[in-house]
Design an enzyme around this catalytic site. Structure first.
Site, PDB file in Angstrom:
ATOM      1  N   ILE A 127       0.884  -1.108  -0.047  1.00  0.00           N
ATOM      2  CA  ILE A 127      -0.127  -0.056   0.091  1.00  0.00           C
ATOM      3  C   ILE A 127       1.013   1.204  -0.146  1.00  0.00           C
ATOM      4  O   ILE A 127       0.489   2.337  -0.327  1.00  0.00           O
ATOM      5  CB  ILE A 127      -1.082   0.095   1.134  1.00  0.00           C
ATOM      6  CG1 ILE A 127      -0.380   0.119   2.558  1.00  0.00           C
ATOM      7  CG2 ILE A 127      -2.066  -1.032   1.335  1.00  0.00           C
ATOM      8  CD1 ILE A 127      -1.239   0.662   3.676  1.00  0.00           C
ATOM      9  N   ASP A 128       2.225   1.019   0.298  1.00  0.00           N
ATOM     10  CA  ASP A 128       3.030   2.427   0.569  1.00  0.00           C
ATOM     11  C   ASP A 128       3.333   2.989  -0.874  1.00  0.00           C
ATOM     12  O   ASP A 128       3.724   4.140  -1.036  1.00  0.00           O
ATOM     13  CB  ASP A 128       4.412   1.914   1.167  1.00  0.00           C
ATOM     14  CG  ASP A 128       3.799   1.526   2.679  1.00  0.00           C
ATOM     15  OD1 ASP A 128       2.796   1.666   3.079  1.00  0.00           O
ATOM     16  OD2 ASP A 128       5.054   1.423   3.459  1.00  0.00           O
TER      17      ASP A 128
HETATM   18  O1  F6P Z   1       4.849  -2.222   4.544  1.00  0.00           O
HETATM   19  C1  F6P Z   1       3.692  -1.719   4.338  1.00  0.00           C
HETATM   20  C2  F6P Z   1       3.222  -1.472   5.720  1.00  0.00           C
HETATM   21  O2  F6P Z   1       1.930  -1.317   5.553  1.00  0.00           O
HETATM   22  C3  F6P Z   1       3.990  -0.292   6.443  1.00  0.00           C
HETATM   23  O3  F6P Z   1       3.519   0.853   5.890  1.00  0.00           O
HETATM   24  C4  F6P Z   1       3.552  -0.434   7.624  1.00  0.00           C
HETATM   25  O4  F6P Z   1       4.795  -0.030   8.504  1.00  0.00           O
HETATM   26  C5  F6P Z   1       3.915  -1.841   7.837  1.00  0.00           C
HETATM   27  O5  F6P Z   1       3.393  -2.603   6.657  1.00  0.00           O
HETATM   28  C6  F6P Z   1       2.874  -2.490   9.189  1.00  0.00           C
HETATM   29  O6  F6P Z   1       3.061  -3.885   8.973  1.00  0.00           O
HETATM   30  P1  F6P Z   1       2.437  -5.027  10.069  1.00  0.00           P
HETATM   31  O7  F6P Z   1       1.027  -5.254   9.417  1.00  0.00           O
HETATM   32  O8  F6P Z   1       3.265  -5.862  10.315  1.00  0.00           O
HETATM   33  O9  F6P Z   1       2.120  -4.179  11.434  1.00  0.00           O
END
Ligand code: F6P
Length: 342
Positions: A127-128
């Site tokens: 999504i980033d």
């Molecule tokens: O890398 C995508 C992302 O959505 C980041 O923006 C965020 O820091 C991370 O995943 C969150 O990951 P998790 O679902 O493991 O908390």
């Protein structure tokens, strides 16, 4: 007949199911391929844990959020994994090739497996929207829609109470979600990882909005840093890829803004709401096209490549090129909108 194992790895995002559906439909119909799904990402490949995947199991899937295969942050080189184990699992299951759908961590692992002789192709996801090889990743558009709606909602309650509202969205290395949703929602300041801003500057924007009789709206990406911070705000340890778990910078900024400007300020951390639910039409189309294109790459045995969007075309990019850089917000794009902050 080529048998393909599909897996989804890393953080999920809306559109994964549409990729799976696109791949199975085109693979079966056009290339005569057949499919199995590895459960929970690389874990399913390492453990040989699979589900059947055919036309009937992907029926009506493109609007569904999440991933029917499950995902995890387990890597293929975990203790019980590695190329020999994986080769063995593939032989047991009659799997000739792998389509790995995932972000940066998944692409790095895929590149290493390719170097170790595994026939693998990739589909980018995050999504980033921070993968340089592709103009857009599916999931991003959905996240922007959700964040924009959150801004719209925060603005009405902010206006009622004459408060400053600070919304934190995801974006570890790149501030694309903050930038796009902030523009769409008419935020008065947008704070992104690529562009440190001082607390004095942020408060100047907030104060000027208040002085006009408006309620300030600030959007901040989780990876944003103030100039004195060496790294992004993280108080929750590491994730499965040993990256700091981010989140909470909005809660750092809000009391500072309130103390310095006198404007009552509230923080909202949007979190995983951005990754959940049904994908937008744009994301469904992109995901379906990428899934279909991945089966063409397998049919051409172009191992070590991932599919990507360039303009309106789906292209193939080597894992090396795909991983070379993060796609961050260019300075000019930030400055373009910064001139109207406050
Ligand atoms: O890398 C995508 C992302 O959505 C980041 O923006 C965020 O820091 C991370 O995943 C969150 O990951 P998790 O679902 O493991 O908390």
């Amino acid at each position: 007949m080529t048998r393909i194992g599909i897996l989804t790895s890393g953080g999920d995002c809306p559109g994964l199911n549409a990729v799976i559906r696109g791949a199975v439909l085109k693979g079966e119909t056009v290339h005569g391929q057949d499919f199995v799904g590895f459960l929970d990402g690389w874990r399913g490949l390492v453990d040989g844990d699979v589900m059947a995947l055919d036309r009937s199991s992907v029926r009506g899937l493109s609007h569904q959020g999440g991933t029917i295969l499950g995902t995890s942050r387990v890597g293929p080189y975990c203790e019980r994994g590695g190329p020999e184990v994986i080769r063995g699992r593939m032989a047991e299951l009659g799997v000739d090739a792998i389509i790995a759908i995932g972000g940066e961590g998944t692409a790095s692992a895929s590149k290493r497996l390719f170097a170790d002789g595994i026939d693998i192709v990739g589909v980018p996801k995050t999504i980033d929207n921070d993968l340089d090889a592709t103009d857009y990743t599916f999931g991003f558009d959905t996240a922007v829609e959700i964040a924009t709606e959150a801004i719209d909602r925060l603005r009405t309650t902010g206006n009622s109470h004459k408060r400053c509202m600070v919304l934190e969205v995801m974006g570890r290395h790149a501030g694309w979600i903050a930038l796009h949703s902030g523009i769409a929602g008419g935020a008065h300041a947008i704070l992104i990882p690529e562009q440190p801003e001082t607390i004095e500057q942020i408060c100047e924007w907030v104060s000027s909005v208040r002085d006009r009789g408006r309620s300030p709206m600030v959007v901040v990406a989780e990876g944003f840093t103030l100039p004195h911070m060496d790294s992004a705000h993280s108080t929750k340890g590491l994730d499965g890829f040993n990256r700091p778990r981010l989140g909470g910078i909005a809660e750092v900024l809000a009391p500072e803004i309130e103390a310095r400007t006198g404007v009552e300020t509230r923080a909202t951390v949007l979190g995983h709401i951005q990754r959940g639910g049904s994908p937008t039409g744009f994301d469904r189309v992109l995901a379906t096209r990428l899934g279909m294109a991945a089966t063409d790459v397998v049919a051409d045995a172009e191992w070590g490549h991932m599919v990507a969007l360039r303009g309106t075309d789906i292209v193939r990019v080597g894992f090396d090129d795909a991983l070379a850089n993060h796609k961050t917000v260019p300075d000019a794009q930030y400055q373009e909108v910064r001139v109207i902050f406050g």
